[in-house]
Design an enzyme around this catalytic site. Sequence first.
Site, PDB file in Angstrom:
ATOM      1  N   THR A 142       8.271   2.579  91.045  1.00 24.04           N
ATOM      2  CA  THR A 142       8.458   1.161  90.786  1.00 24.04           C
ATOM      3  C   THR A 142       8.436   0.448  92.117  1.00 24.04           C
ATOM      4  OG1 THR A 142       9.835   1.625  88.856  1.00 24.04           O
ATOM      5  CG2 THR A 142       9.972  -0.580  89.792  1.00 24.04           C
ATOM      6  N   GLY A 186       5.314  -3.937  90.308  1.00 30.90           N
ATOM      7  CA  GLY A 186       5.275  -3.411  88.958  1.00 30.90           C
ATOM      8  C   GLY A 186       5.596  -1.938  88.862  1.00 30.90           C
ATOM      9  N   VAL A 205       4.391   2.013  87.736  1.00 31.08           N
ATOM     10  CA  VAL A 205       3.216   2.877  87.662  1.00 31.08           C
ATOM     11  C   VAL A 205       3.612   4.192  86.993  1.00 31.08           C
ATOM     12  CG1 VAL A 205       1.383   4.037  88.953  1.00 31.08           C
ATOM     13  CG2 VAL A 205       2.311   1.862  89.789  1.00 31.08           C
ATOM     14  N   LYS A 247      -0.849   1.345  85.615  1.00 41.73           N
ATOM     15  CA  LYS A 247      -0.012   0.300  86.208  1.00 41.73           C
ATOM     16  C   LYS A 247       0.127  -0.835  85.205  1.00 41.73           C
ATOM     17  CE  LYS A 247       0.611  -2.748  90.167  1.00 41.73           C
ATOM     18  NZ  LYS A 247       0.127  -3.164  91.487  1.00 41.73           N
ATOM     19  N   ASP A 279      -4.108  -6.098 102.395  1.00 39.28           N
ATOM     20  CA  ASP A 279      -2.762  -5.517 102.448  1.00 39.28           C
ATOM     21  C   ASP A 279      -2.817  -4.060 102.904  1.00 39.28           C
ATOM     22  OD1 ASP A 279      -0.007  -5.510 102.247  1.00 39.28           O
ATOM     23  OD2 ASP A 279       0.030  -5.075 100.108  1.00 39.28           O
TER      24      ASP A 279
END
Length: 598
Positions: free
Chosen positions: A352, A356, A358, A373, A467
């Site tokens: 987590t 979210g 997974v 996900k 990212d």
Amino acid sequence: ALPISIEGGQKDPTTLAFAALSAYRRGEMKDAAQWAKESLEKDGKGPWSSLADSVEHLTEDNVGKLRLTRPKPSTLPGGEDPTPGAVGPKLFPKGVAVSEPLKGVGGLLADAKAAYGVQDFAQVEKLASTVLFSDANNFEALRLRALAQTRAGRYGPALEDAVRGLALKPDAPDLLGAQAVTAGRSGDFATARAAALALLAADPQSAAGLRLLAFANAGLRDRAAMTAALERAAALDAANGELLRRARSLPEDGDLLSLFTDGYLLGDRTAAPLKDSPRGGLAKTLLGVGGGVLAGLALALAALAALKRRRAAAAEGALDLAMFKPDAMRAAAVAGDPPQVGPYKVLGKLGTGGMGVVYKAEDTKLGRTVALKRLRPEIAGEPREHARFLKEARIVSALDHPGIVHIYSVQEAPEGDYLVFEFVEGSTLAELVAARGRLPLAEARSLIAQAADAVAYAHAQGVVHRDLKPSNIMVDRRGRVRVMDFGVARAEKEALSRLTGAETSSGSPPYIAPEQAEGRTTPACDVYALGVCLYELLSGRTPFSGTAGAMHMAKRAGKFPPLGSPVDAVIARALDPDPARRYASPRELAAALGVVPA
């Protein structure tokens, strides 16, 4: 450092906003007001506009008597002059420091507790991390770091630390509270509810447990259960009555989660979310500035307001203790984990994070293991954002490279949509560094080169990652590098930002390029992030630390601690503040790294 940058002509909106905050903290209200005003005039809707707006508001006449008494220092503590590359306490001195020479575990933890008491959450995290480096299972360090990260809005790391701490002490109430908040903010409301129930099992009269139970039920879209929990909370503490009133008056299709601020959930004694300033966003910014003085001031103001309101209230009947028994709590924890999603049999939860939940699952049709996900409910319930997110997922699913984790499909289910990913067994680069510390140059070079090739391929397809960081780069069982979360995490974060009005920039602060923090993203941002990853692999730490503002200023100055090897020149070019002076592509960075002698 910030006033020096301003005087030197560096007057971009971000620098002005943080200069205003720095001046406010020193009690220099005239400069604070001026720089906040200039930042808003240059960019009234930028990533740090709420920060500037808050400082401007706090320097207005209606709160003009709120002054910090700290005298203006001519030099920083220790006799050091501020420099453009200063970070952390050197940039924003907060009056809580670790004495030299470095203290033992007890001293570090005592300093961390003192820092927590003055809302210096960045310092708490730094001190607790120092303890955990030598003692990975130190409960008090895990507890303090989890609480500080929760206060700072770093939900993913906070949730991980809370889970680790609860493995050592399952009934720790403050960690159960942190787990409830961070799991809920990460979209896992079943876990949030289980944590709240655990708090109430230990103390059925816990107003904190009831607040968190109401929050979890709101996330699960159970309005009746949410209202029931708030009614009990109001009976125990009149300060909860205003939130109950708002909940009852919310339209049937209203956003239940909008009722709950972190400050309320964490027990800052506010009856409900603080009202925004006339310009909007004040309370949100005060509680989310990352542990600076504005957050401390907000908490102090909230406490004063609550003291004026609070009255003792008689409890209205006993709680039904059956719902708090261990078997019921376990059932509640499992209730949010679906056994089957379309043709995918759920095998267990992989993790987590901030964006979210997974799951590991088996594709019963094709006989392969996948990762699922679950899409955040806030996005799934808003048609425009839902469509925008799925469009981004389709673009990323077209990427076909052996170094990129594939998106197979989108699976619809009654509880929401799921992205179906390729399942990769292995370790992230973050896990490698945590387990082994600094990596040899030859190994780091190979890992970065493989990641650079995958990122360069994506750039050729028009996709920027935005990212990149060690936790998004895996090494599989065969030693191949696999880059994860191309565009998807960023799309989800930006969708949540639009839905909630939160001021967020895509990416993680230690890794993003300075122009990305200012709202401008190009492929050069990924080159910058790869340079940060390279530095971390070779040193075991990131080149920049401290608050987001402190890191931004250090990045703009191009200053970082050198490693004392020929690779410094490669890193310096990758981390150049000017995107035009960086390597032209990830492959060019890899090529330059390839000729550095090991």
